[in-house]
Design an enzyme around this catalytic site. Structure first.
Site, PDB file in Angstrom:
ATOM      1  N   TYR A 277      67.262  -1.468  34.357  1.00 24.52           N
ATOM      2  CA  TYR A 277      67.472  -0.031  34.279  1.00 24.52           C
ATOM      3  C   TYR A 277      68.920   0.248  34.640  1.00 24.52           C
ATOM      4  CZ  TYR A 277      67.811   4.860  35.305  1.00 24.52           C
ATOM      5  OH  TYR A 277      68.240   6.163  35.309  1.00 24.52           O
TER       6      TYR A 277
ATOM      7  N   LYS B 147      70.437   5.331  30.725  1.00 21.20           N
ATOM      8  CA  LYS B 147      70.563   6.793  30.753  1.00 21.20           C
ATOM      9  C   LYS B 147      71.958   7.130  31.218  1.00 21.20           C
ATOM     10  CE  LYS B 147      70.448   9.463  33.915  1.00 21.20           C
ATOM     11  NZ  LYS B 147      70.278  10.152  35.195  1.00 21.20           N
TER      12      LYS B 147
ATOM     13  N   ARG C  87      46.907  32.455   8.944  1.00 27.52           N
ATOM     14  CA  ARG C  87      46.194  31.175   8.849  1.00 27.52           C
ATOM     15  C   ARG C  87      46.918  30.004   9.522  1.00 27.52           C
ATOM     16  NH1 ARG C  87      44.939  29.777   3.079  1.00 27.52           N
ATOM     17  NH2 ARG C  87      46.235  31.506   2.361  1.00 27.52           N
TER      18      ARG C  87
ATOM     19  N   ASN D 274      50.853  28.554   3.761  1.00 25.36           N
ATOM     20  CA  ASN D 274      49.992  29.551   4.405  1.00 25.36           C
ATOM     21  C   ASN D 274      49.143  28.937   5.504  1.00 25.36           C
ATOM     22  OD1 ASN D 274      50.542  31.946   2.652  1.00 25.36           O
ATOM     23  ND2 ASN D 274      49.833  30.510   1.099  1.00 25.36           N
TER      24      ASN D 274
HETATM   25  C1  UD1 Z   1      51.967  36.746  -4.107  1.00 30.02           C
HETATM   26  C2  UD1 Z   1      51.833  37.361  -5.476  1.00 30.02           C
HETATM   27  C3  UD1 Z   1      50.996  36.462  -6.374  1.00 30.02           C
HETATM   28  C4  UD1 Z   1      51.648  35.079  -6.435  1.00 30.02           C
HETATM   29  C5  UD1 Z   1      51.871  34.534  -5.048  1.00 30.02           C
HETATM   30  C6  UD1 Z   1      52.722  33.277  -5.130  1.00 30.02           C
HETATM   31  C7  UD1 Z   1      51.872  39.752  -5.030  1.00 30.02           C
HETATM   32  C8  UD1 Z   1      51.082  40.991  -4.949  1.00 30.02           C
HETATM   33  N1  UD1 Z   1      51.216  38.655  -5.352  1.00 30.02           N
HETATM   34  O1  UD1 Z   1      50.657  36.672  -3.569  1.00 30.02           O
HETATM   35  O2  UD1 Z   1      50.903  36.993  -7.672  1.00 30.02           O
HETATM   36  O3  UD1 Z   1      50.829  34.221  -7.209  1.00 30.02           O
HETATM   37  O4  UD1 Z   1      52.580  35.462  -4.221  1.00 30.02           O
HETATM   38  O5  UD1 Z   1      52.827  32.691  -3.880  1.00 30.02           O
HETATM   39  O6  UD1 Z   1      53.072  39.777  -4.863  1.00 30.02           O
HETATM   40  N2  UD1 Z   1      55.470  39.572   2.299  1.00 30.02           N
HETATM   41  C9  UD1 Z   1      56.236  40.512   2.969  1.00 30.02           C
HETATM   42  N3  UD1 Z   1      55.705  41.737   3.208  1.00 30.02           N
HETATM   43  C10 UD1 Z   1      54.468  42.094   2.793  1.00 30.02           C
HETATM   44  C11 UD1 Z   1      53.691  41.127   2.107  1.00 30.02           C
HETATM   45  C12 UD1 Z   1      54.228  39.884   1.876  1.00 30.02           C
HETATM   46  O7  UD1 Z   1      57.372  40.237   3.348  1.00 30.02           O
HETATM   47  O8  UD1 Z   1      54.066  43.233   3.052  1.00 30.02           O
HETATM   48  C13 UD1 Z   1      56.061  38.248   2.040  1.00 30.02           C
HETATM   49  C14 UD1 Z   1      55.311  37.138   2.744  1.00 30.02           C
HETATM   50  O9  UD1 Z   1      55.851  36.887   4.023  1.00 30.02           O
HETATM   51  C15 UD1 Z   1      55.557  35.975   1.803  1.00 30.02           C
HETATM   52  C16 UD1 Z   1      55.673  36.613   0.432  1.00 30.02           C
HETATM   53  O10 UD1 Z   1      55.961  37.987   0.683  1.00 30.02           O
HETATM   54  O11 UD1 Z   1      56.764  35.318   2.100  1.00 30.02           O
HETATM   55  C17 UD1 Z   1      54.392  36.499  -0.386  1.00 30.02           C
HETATM   56  O12 UD1 Z   1      53.357  37.136   0.310  1.00 30.02           O
HETATM   57  P1  UD1 Z   1      51.879  36.598   0.280  1.00 30.02           P
HETATM   58  O13 UD1 Z   1      51.018  37.498   1.069  1.00 30.02           O
HETATM   59  O14 UD1 Z   1      51.848  35.153   0.589  1.00 30.02           O
HETATM   60  O15 UD1 Z   1      51.571  36.821  -1.266  1.00 30.02           O
HETATM   61  P2  UD1 Z   1      50.277  36.423  -2.015  1.00 30.02           P
HETATM   62  O16 UD1 Z   1      49.195  37.381  -1.644  1.00 30.02           O
HETATM   63  O17 UD1 Z   1      50.017  35.006  -1.828  1.00 30.02           O
END
Ligand code: UD1
Ligand code: CA
Length: 456
Positions: free
Chosen positions: A366, A351, A16, A227
């Site tokens: 200048y 400069k 996003r 996000n």
């Molecule tokens: C997650 C939580 C949710 C919480 C929210 C808070 C889970 C399943 N859900 O949701 O309960 O309310 O965070 O912000 O954990 N990331 C990875 N690898 C992956 C997926 C994610 O490194 O495969 C990292 C992302 O880069 C990010 C963080 O994990 O930094 C959270 O991932 P994101 O997809 O934003 O989690 P949410 O779906 O928002």
């Protein structure tokens, strides 16, 4: 808390953001998001946190360098899968704290309270939660009749009743190290997104009879993750608010704090007054007792004490020493150094110009590639002709030199100590010390000429 190991999740794409840049490298208040989280981890007590990288991992790794260790998640199969990639790097840890690389607003005090609560209660897992008016896409916290957390239901998996729950998962967890390691491999993808949810560990631990606790954050903004560009702006606004608050506590006056833009990397000394619509970026350091007028924009500028920067002054990679006055509407380009008591006035551009103590260029000049001694007076409209179309050349004005108005100094050229240059001159040859140089066409006067013309 030096025995705690920390994992930072940062493999996600950030679709996003609609950007070529990795999400965690987007800047808020002058620093990439991940920097705030790495700093937090190190402050909490892990010198080498493990950052889980995936998308654009070369860029992220290169930026973080030796401030962290890295685990690679090739495919983003969910937060549980992400942590699994890092688990070997935190082997044997008593506690593992998990943070997100895109959530830079968490305060160190809050994390410390979470860890203390975890230890006090003897939990297997303690998570941070918050209560929101709009729980949006956050995971919902499901509690049982006596109020203890039983599981987290992700927004996309929640039924209508669960959707209404306003207490949500902030995404910050402290695990007993062994409990985390033992259960991660048991996660499945049996859910709406087909991902390995880290959040499923809550129900898993509860079912195994372990203690799970939650700390409710007093300020929900601490868990705000980025996000989208809109969330990036909200995060930036909050960091700026904290920066200004810290500076005010340190003795800086802001005439209208809501209008300034100040990077978190900037420092300002006490008794300095900052007017509205000032932008201070990068490695800018301002001393005590300065006045920074409206519309000043500084990037990587070191400013001494008791300096007055007047309206509209723009400066980059420059040094301004004590009691100097600059502007209004001056432009100090890279390599400018103004000594003590220097005055650079309106519509002056510099400069790679070094000005010695007490020298002045007060109007419309200048001055480029120039070495200006002490107590030099540069008259209005003076120009250094430093560029011949191919190379840049240097102008040297020794101590005590006086340059008359509207002079062109054709470089390379040197004006010796104490010499004078008459107004309107084009100086193409060196001027010896104490001499007068004058190159303008002598004035001619024709008596009665105008009167005769009108009579015709
Ligand atoms: C997650 C939580 C949710 C919480 C929210 C808070 C889970 C399943 N859900 O949701 O309960 O309310 O965070 O912000 O954990 N990331 C990875 N690898 C992956 C997926 C994610 O490194 O495969 C990292 C992302 O880069 C990010 C963080 O994990 O930094 C959270 O991932 P994101 O997809 O934003 O989690 P949410 O779906 O928002
Ligand atoms: Ca997700």
């Amino acid at each position: 808390m030096s025995d705690i190991r920390i994992i930072i999740m940062a493999a996600g794409l950030g679709t996003r953001m609609k950007s070529k840049t990795a999400k965690v490298l987007h800047r808020a208040a002058g620093r990439p998001l991940i920097d705030y989280v790495v700093d937090l981890a190190r402050e909490v007590g892990d010198d080498k946190p493990v950052v889980i990288v995936g998308h654009q991992r070369e860029d992220v790794q290169k930026h973080i360098g030796d401030r962290a260790r890295f685990a690679v998640q090739e495919k983003q199969l969910g937060t549980g899968h992400a942590v699994l990639q890092a688990i070997d790097l935190v082997k044997g840890a008593r506690e593992v704290l998990i943070l997100s690389g895109d959530a830079p607003l968490t305060r160190v005090e809050t994390v410390r309270r979470l860890v203390e609560e975890h230890r006090r209660a003897g939990n297997a897992l303690t998570l941070l939660t918050m209560t929101l008016d709009d729980p949006a896409l956050y995971g919902r916290i499901v509690r049982d009749a006596d109020g203890s957390v039983v599981r987290i239901v992700e927004a996309k998996d929640a039924d209508e009743k669960q959707q209404q729950i306003r207490e949500v998962n902030a995404g910050i967890y402290v695990f007993g190290g062994q409990h985390l390691a033992d259960n991660l491999k048991r996660l499945s993808t049996n859910n709406a997104q087909g991902e390995y949810y880290l959040t499923d560990l809550i129900a898993m631990l509860r079912e195994a009879g372990k203690r799970v606790g939650a700390l409710i954050a007093t300020d929900p903004i601490e868990a705000l993750g980025v996000n989208s560009r809109a969330e990036l702006a909200t995060v930036e606004g909050e960091i700026q608010r904290r920066v200004v608050e810290r500076l005010m506590q340190a003795g800086v006056t802001f005439r209208n704090p809501a209008t300034v833009v100040i990077d978190s990397t900037v420092s300002i000394g006490n008794d300095t007054v900052v007017y509205p619509f000032v932008t201070l970026e990068g490695d800018t350091r301002i001393g005590n007792g300065c006045v920074i007028d409206p519309g000043v924009h500084l990037t990587n500028v070191v400013v001494g004490n008791d300096v007055h920067l007047k309206s509209g002054t723009v400066a980059e990679d420059a040094i301004i020493e004590d009691e100097a006055t600059v502007g209004p509407y001056a432009h100090l380009r890279p390599g400018t150094k103004l000594g003590r008591h220097v005055k650079v006035g309106n519509f002056v551009e510099t400069k790679k110009a070094v000005f010695g103590e007490g020298s002045k260029a007060s109007h419309l000049s200048y001055i480029g590639d120039a070495d200006v001694g002490a107590d030099v007076n540069i008259g209005a409209g003076t120009i250094t002709c430093n560029y011949d179309g191919v190379n840049k050349h240097k102008t040297v004005l020794e101590d005590g030199v006086f340059i008359g108005s509207d002079t062109q100094l054709v470089a390379p050229v040197r004006v010796g100590r104490g010499a004078y240059v008459g107004a309107g001159s084009t100086i193409t040859k060196d001027v010896p010390p104490d001499a007068l140089a004058l190159s303008r066409v002598p004035q001619k006067v024709v008596e009665g000429w105008a009167k005769r013309k009108k009579q015709k």
